[in-house]
Write a protein that holds these residues in place. Sequence first.
Motif, PDB file in Angstrom:
ATOM      1  N   LEU A  19     -14.447  26.706  30.537  1.00 21.69           N
ATOM      2  CA  LEU A  19     -14.652  25.650  31.536  1.00 21.69           C
ATOM      3  C   LEU A  19     -13.559  25.709  32.595  1.00 21.69           C
ATOM      4  N   ASN A  20     -13.906  25.293  33.797  1.00 18.63           N
ATOM      5  CA  ASN A  20     -12.950  25.231  34.891  1.00 18.63           C
ATOM      6  C   ASN A  20     -12.274  23.864  34.852  1.00 18.63           C
ATOM      7  N   TRP A  21     -11.170  23.777  34.118  1.00 23.58           N
ATOM      8  CA  TRP A  21     -10.453  22.512  33.989  1.00 23.58           C
ATOM      9  C   TRP A  21      -9.770  22.229  35.316  1.00 23.58           C
ATOM     10  N   GLU A  22     -10.158  21.131  35.947  1.00 26.59           N
ATOM     11  CA  GLU A  22      -9.694  20.820  37.295  1.00 26.59           C
ATOM     12  C   GLU A  22      -8.413  20.000  37.309  1.00 26.59           C
ATOM     13  N   LYS A  23      -8.168  19.280  36.243  1.00 25.31           N
ATOM     14  CA  LYS A  23      -6.997  18.413  36.179  1.00 25.31           C
ATOM     15  C   LYS A  23      -6.460  18.416  34.758  1.00 25.31           C
ATOM     16  N   CYS A  24      -5.144  18.227  34.642  1.00 24.34           N
ATOM     17  CA  CYS A  24      -4.528  18.182  33.322  1.00 24.34           C
ATOM     18  C   CYS A  24      -3.510  17.050  33.277  1.00 24.34           C
ATOM     19  N   PHE A  25      -3.652  16.222  32.248  1.00 26.41           N
ATOM     20  CA  PHE A  25      -2.710  15.151  31.977  1.00 26.41           C
ATOM     21  C   PHE A  25      -1.990  15.507  30.680  1.00 26.41           C
ATOM     22  N   ALA A  26      -0.693  15.188  30.602  1.00 28.58           N
ATOM     23  CA  ALA A  26       0.059  15.502  29.385  1.00 28.58           C
ATOM     24  C   ALA A  26       1.075  14.415  29.087  1.00 28.58           C
ATOM     25  N   SER A  27       1.356  14.268  27.800  1.00 29.53           N
ATOM     26  CA  SER A  27       2.439  13.403  27.338  1.00 29.53           C
ATOM     27  C   SER A  27       3.746  13.918  27.927  1.00 29.53           C
ATOM     28  N   ASP A  28       4.717  13.018  28.051  1.00 33.46           N
ATOM     29  CA  ASP A  28       6.012  13.425  28.578  1.00 33.46           C
ATOM     30  C   ASP A  28       6.938  14.018  27.519  1.00 33.46           C
ATOM     31  N   LEU A  29       6.507  14.037  26.245  1.00 31.33           N
ATOM     32  CA  LEU A  29       7.335  14.659  25.217  1.00 31.33           C
ATOM     33  C   LEU A  29       7.301  16.182  25.390  1.00 31.33           C
ATOM     34  N   PRO A  30       8.444  16.858  25.213  1.00 31.18           N
ATOM     35  CA  PRO A  30       8.529  18.296  25.491  1.00 31.18           C
ATOM     36  C   PRO A  30       7.454  19.149  24.810  1.00 31.18           C
ATOM     37  N   ARG A  31       7.089  18.860  23.554  1.00 30.17           N
ATOM     38  CA  ARG A  31       6.121  19.713  22.866  1.00 30.17           C
ATOM     39  C   ARG A  31       4.753  19.667  23.542  1.00 30.17           C
ATOM     40  N   ALA A  32       4.350  18.507  24.040  1.00 30.50           N
ATOM     41  CA  ALA A  32       3.055  18.397  24.721  1.00 30.50           C
ATOM     42  C   ALA A  32       3.134  18.997  26.120  1.00 30.50           C
ATOM     43  N   LEU A  33       4.203  18.716  26.822  1.00 29.81           N
ATOM     44  CA  LEU A  33       4.359  19.233  28.181  1.00 29.81           C
ATOM     45  C   LEU A  33       4.430  20.759  28.191  1.00 29.81           C
TER      46      LEU A  33
END
Length: 190
Positions: A49-63
Amino acid sequence: MKTIGLVRHFKVNKEFPIRQMVTVRELVTWLEEYDVADIEEGQTDLQGLNWEKCFASDLPRALKTAQYIYPGEIIIMPELREITPPTFQTELRFPFIGWAAFARIAPLLSRRYKRMVAETEARIDRALDVILSSEAEHVLVVSHWALMLYMRKQLIKRGFAGPRMRMVENGKLHIFRDAEAQAALRQTLR
């Protein structure tokens, strides 16, 4: 049709002290070290899929996971941060897994922890409001195990369809699609 992809961060380079008896203080220290530990880079099948946007937690492992699997700009959201585990005032030693089990049942025993769960659910609801208001059709969210369980629950309530999730594997993509749009699409294809 709106598609939300939930991904748990890659495995963290910090072993669980499974066979050790630990105090609350030792548990908190271990959790603080876990929060800043590096990850083992893995693979995530993004299903083409063409992922157009990405949101992530601010914790280093997720980022770090988001940066590894998504080539574009990542929107950092503290609301996607892992649930803070409850702490207890005791010097007793329990197995690490015993503390984890106790943290799971703490909301059943204490108003304070019930309130903490309610605040977490409200935080996730606010985060999903922002994520779902995005113009993007395909949105990737990189977060944490327990938080993903709550997000799944909220996505289902909001009319999305997706897989059941119990033990969420690190780096695995879980796709949720707008159920009404999916049904309408199937109807037009008939």
